[in-house]
Design an enzyme around this catalytic site. Structure first.
Site, PDB file in Angstrom:
ATOM      1  CB  ALA A  11      76.501  50.049  11.728  1.00  0.00           C
ATOM      2  CB  ALA A  12      71.420  52.707  10.580  1.00  0.00           C
ATOM      3  NE  ARG A  17      70.893  51.636  17.947  1.00  0.00           N
ATOM      4  CZ  ARG A  17      69.603  51.944  17.849  1.00  0.00           C
ATOM      5  NH1 ARG A  17      69.239  53.051  17.234  1.00  0.00           N
ATOM      6  NH2 ARG A  17      68.680  51.149  18.356  1.00  0.00           N
ATOM      7  CG  ASP A  62      72.112  48.529  -1.670  1.00  0.00           C
ATOM      8  OD1 ASP A  62      72.207  47.402  -1.147  1.00  0.00           O
ATOM      9  OD2 ASP A  62      71.269  48.789  -2.555  1.00  0.00           O
ATOM     10  CE1 TYR A 149      67.642  35.959   8.234  1.00  0.00           C
ATOM     11  CE2 TYR A 149      67.497  33.966   9.575  1.00  0.00           C
ATOM     12  CZ  TYR A 149      67.892  35.283   9.428  1.00  0.00           C
ATOM     13  OH  TYR A 149      68.562  35.920  10.461  1.00  0.00           O
ATOM     14  CB  ALA A 151      69.357  28.785   1.818  1.00  0.00           C
ATOM     15  CG  ASP A 185      64.360  43.713  22.291  1.00  0.00           C
ATOM     16  OD1 ASP A 185      63.564  44.033  21.391  1.00  0.00           O
ATOM     17  OD2 ASP A 185      64.368  44.255  23.413  1.00  0.00           O
ATOM     18  CB  THR A 186      66.835  43.831  16.379  1.00  0.00           C
ATOM     19  OG1 THR A 186      66.364  42.721  15.594  1.00  0.00           O
ATOM     20  CG2 THR A 186      68.113  43.423  17.101  1.00  0.00           C
TER      21      THR A 186
END
Length: 257
Positions: A11-12, A17, A62, A149, A151, A185-186
């Site tokens: 969520a950073a 976010r 983590d 990815y 999978a 758009d990240t």
């Protein structure tokens, strides 16, 4: 939603976010969990200034570490008294680091869900709630450029649907759903470098992104809120695309094999 308490992983920044801000705007209290401490603390400081110090806090987590996930869930309960919304959002995209990607994208979601269920289930004293797992359109269709990815995301969809098909949900008081967006758009998408192993075929990946387009983050956040507002969101697999917008697939209990 003023009495809801959420934990959002990854969520950073990015989608996490965005989900956190949406939850705060709706009156929820939120734990921002992320492995990126500096970015996460800066994000939380901005949110505290906007929504109040008592509404949101940062917790280093983590998701590949089971102890971290358990600790984040416990910290949320200690701070806010309960947990009612779990958003398993943390994820990476790198075919070159496929083992780590499985740990983050799939095992992290599984662990986050299991820990959330343990404290949310009504039959053992929890208050129920909803688990929202963030998958991808790559979890719905084959993607030759990112097979691992895909999978992991297929796994997230199958895992979520299987929980949603649980015949004992009435006693648990928990619903399970997932969101499957296309390119958004990240930082992961826009600033990602395909030359560093994110994809097996660089030109194919770039061509695919050009054809599909990149959605604004707000489009996925709006879909997330739509999911939360659905009176019966258990089993929803929500795809969000630039071309077709939001499409909801509702899966009930499967027939016997």
């Amino acid at each position: 939603m003023g009495d809801e308490v959420a934990l959002v992983t990854g969520a950073a920044q990015g989608l996490g976010r965005g989900f956190t801000e949406a939850l705060l705007r709706r009156g929820a209290k939120v734990c921002v969990a992320d492995v990126k401490v500096q970015t996460g603390e800066a994000t939380v400081l901005r949110f505290q200034q906007q929504f109040g110090r008592d509404r949101v806090f940062f917790f280093k987590c983590d998701v590949t570490c089971e102890a971290d996930v358990k600790a984040a869930v416990q910290a949320t309960r200690d701070r806010f008294g309960k947990l009612t919304i779990m958003v398993n959002n943390a994820g990476i995209s790198s075919e070159a680091q496929w083992s780590k990607m499985v740990d983050v994208n799939l095992k992290g979601v599984i662990d986050g869900t299991q820990e959330a269920v343990a404290v949310m289930r009504r039959d053992t004293g929890g208050q129920g709630g909803v688990v929202v797992n963030i998958a991808s359109a790559a979890g719905l269709i084959p993607v030759h450029t990112t097979p691992v990815y895909a999978a992991t995301k297929f796994g997230v969809v199958g895992f979520t649907r299987s929980w949603a098909a649980n015949p004992h949900l009435a006693s648990l008081g928990i619903s399970f759903a997932c969101i499957c967006p296309t390119f958004t758009d990240t930082d992961m998408i826009v600033h990602g470098d395909f030359r560093e192993g994110r994809s097996l075929y660089t030109e194919d990946s770039q061509r695919m992104m050009a054809e599909v387009g990149v959605m604004p983050l707000s489009q996925v956040v709006t879909a997330f809120e739509q999911l939360l507002d659905s009176p019966d969101n258990n089993g929803i697999v929500m795809s969000v695309t630039n071309i077709k917008g939001v499409r909801v697939r509702k899966h009930g209990r499967p027939s016997r094999l």
